[in-house]
Design an enzyme around this catalytic site. Structure first.
Site, short mmCIF file in Angstrom:
data_model
loop_
_atom_site.label_atom_id
_atom_site.label_comp_id
_atom_site.label_asym_id
_atom_site.label_seq_id
_atom_site.Cartn_x
_atom_site.Cartn_y
_atom_site.Cartn_z
N ASP A 263 0.99 -1.03 -0.06
CA ASP A 263 0.12 -0.05 0.00
C ASP A 263 0.76 1.28 0.03
O ASP A 263 1.89 1.38 0.33
CB ASP A 263 -0.78 0.02 1.20
CG ASP A 263 -2.08 0.99 0.92
OD1 ASP A 263 -3.20 0.43 0.79
OD2 ASP A 263 -1.81 2.09 1.21
N ASP A 309 -7.64 -2.58 -5.31
CA ASP A 309 -8.80 -2.05 -4.43
C ASP A 309 -8.62 -0.77 -4.24
O ASP A 309 -8.01 -0.26 -3.42
CB ASP A 309 -8.52 -2.94 -2.98
CG ASP A 309 -9.97 -2.55 -2.40
OD1 ASP A 309 -10.95 -1.98 -2.63
OD2 ASP A 309 -9.96 -3.09 -1.23
N CYS A 362 -15.38 0.64 -3.56
CA CYS A 362 -16.63 0.57 -2.79
C CYS A 362 -17.40 1.83 -3.16
O CYS A 362 -17.86 2.71 -2.12
CB CYS A 362 -16.36 0.41 -1.47
SG CYS A 362 -15.01 1.70 -0.59
#
Length: 432
Positions: A263, A309, A362
């Protein structure tokens, strides 16, 4: 504290949120620190009132004719809690610690106010400026879909097959939670929200401590399953954060092959180490960025599946974060779009010919989903979107097709259609 006193406290917290434009969690924490007499049940009840009011902020203001914290609370009690004017009047009595009594105008609004004729943004409780984006995806379902995002979210669990033999075994070990099987994920258990909005203390359960279960929305579980990763593959989770999907991928691969979890924000990776150990995961290397160096530079062109993601506005999680919708600004959407393009470009360098990028958000905003991928495909040769049928077939999940909302390049999950958070999934294949 009495129910009426809790409502008065919730109005006070809402006033603080409005005045200081701050996250609800911060305002609630400060209120608790300055009112130490309030017990844990009181604080939980006040938080539930605050979050429910934020869920219905626009629709409550519409039926009450004003958007003050008091008016929003009154409208929420009518719309979200189902109380009639008489029941509300008993709580707003003006007695000790209770809010001031209802005015005649407030009682009239509570008795007669409806959402008939309300604009979509008020009826669906969302910022008006994103309506054109939402309409492109949702069309005539706009209000119904957005109203579904005002409901309380359940607590979903993913059964970790590296520790528990099956979903049935985990379910039988947790009878006191009242969990039911999720309708779409073969690994999910669902605990419906209680009347007070409080969920069970999952992280104190022995089965959680043993790694049998993880807290993960069913939509996130489905997104992981749609990657169709297989044992023996080389996988990069490029925006791994706390590791929720990394853990799911490791279980799908039965600890065979290799996952590289990284990340760009090293702080977000901090929880992953303890979670990997608890879950019994042995095929994950955590690559923490240091000194500005690319932690996965040695993997370029070698990876079978890159999971992106992507950072996004989180519109699809508004059931869980209702205050976030009122803090969303056009500028933040533009920032996220630039971040999405950057992470897609990085993924393109990692994936091998014949490999795939699985793009997940999302969000339910087309700018972050189909349009982000269309922009990527327009500037990067050698990539194409797998058909939706190929994605489902590859994951062995054709039965899911009826529940998902198809888009031009992928699939959209929503609370109304799938009972999950609003996840988007698409798969890009590298041909050369």
């Amino acid at each position: 504290m009495t129910p009426a006193a809790r409502i008065a406290a919730a109005i006070e917290v809402l006033s603080d949120i409005d005045a200081r434009r701050r996250p609800a969690a911060d305002a609630l924490k400060d209120w608790g620190l300055s009112h130490r007499f309030a017990g844990s049940k009181d604080r939980a009840a006040i938080a539930s009132l605050v979050y429910d009011a934020l869920r219905r902020k626009a629709s409550a203001a519409w039926i009450m004719g004003e958007g003050t914290p008091r008016a929003v609370m009154l409208g929420m009690l009518r719309l979200q809690r189902g109380l009639d004017a008489d029941a509300v009047a008993k709580l707003f009595s003006g007695e000790r610690f209770a809010p001031e009594p209802l005015s005649e105008a407030e009682r009239d609004r509570l008795s007669k106010g409806t959402l008939d004729g309300a604009p979509a943004a008020a009826a669906g409780d969302f910022p008006e400026w994103i309506q054109p984006s939402l309409e492109r995806l949702l069309g005539e379902d706009l209000v119904a879909e957005m109203q579904a995002l005002t409901a309380r979210a359940p607590v979903d669990l993913r059964v970790n097959t590296l520790r528990a033999a099956s979903r049935e075994r985990a379910h039988d070990a947790l009878p006191h939670l009242g969990a039911v099987e999720t309708p779409h994920s073969p690994l999910g258990l669902r605990i419906l929200p209680g009347e007070d909005g409080r969920g069970p203390a999952i992280q104190a359960e022995p089965e959680f401590l043993k790694g049998w279960i993880e807290i993960q929305d069913e939509g996130s579980q489905l997104a992981a399953l749609l990657t169709a990763v297989r044992p023996g593959e080389q996988v990069v989770d490029l925006c791994a954060g706390g590791g929720g999907k990394t853990l799911a991928l490791a279980a799908m691969m039965d600890n065979h092959g290799q996952i590289y979890a990284t990340d760009n924000d090293a702080r977000r990776l901090a929880p992953i180490h303890e979670r990997l150990a608890r879950a019994g995961v042995r095929n994950v290397q955590v690559r923490t960025p240091r000194g500005g160096a690319d932690p996965v530079a040695d993997l370029d062109g070698r990876i079978d599946c890159v999971l992106v993601d992507a950072p996004c506005t989180g519109v699809g999680t508004w059931r869980r974060n209702p205050d976030a919708k009122w803090r969303l600004r056009p500028g933040s959407l533009e920032v996220r779009r630039r971040e999405q393009q950057a992470v897609l470009d990085r993924a393109a360098g990692l994936v091998r010919p014949g490999g795939r990028i699985v793009y997940v958000t999302c969000s339910i905003l087309p700018e972050e989903n189909d349009e982000a991928l269309a922009a990527f495909l327009a500037r990067r040769e050698g990539f194409s979107a797998l058909s939706r049928g190929e994605v489902l077939a590859g994951a062995g999940m054709r039965d899911l097709e009826a529940a998902l909302r198809p888009t031009a390049l992928g699939w959209q999950m929503t609370p109304l259609r799938t009972g999950t958070d609003g996840f988007y999934v698409a798969v890009l294949l590298r041909s050369s």
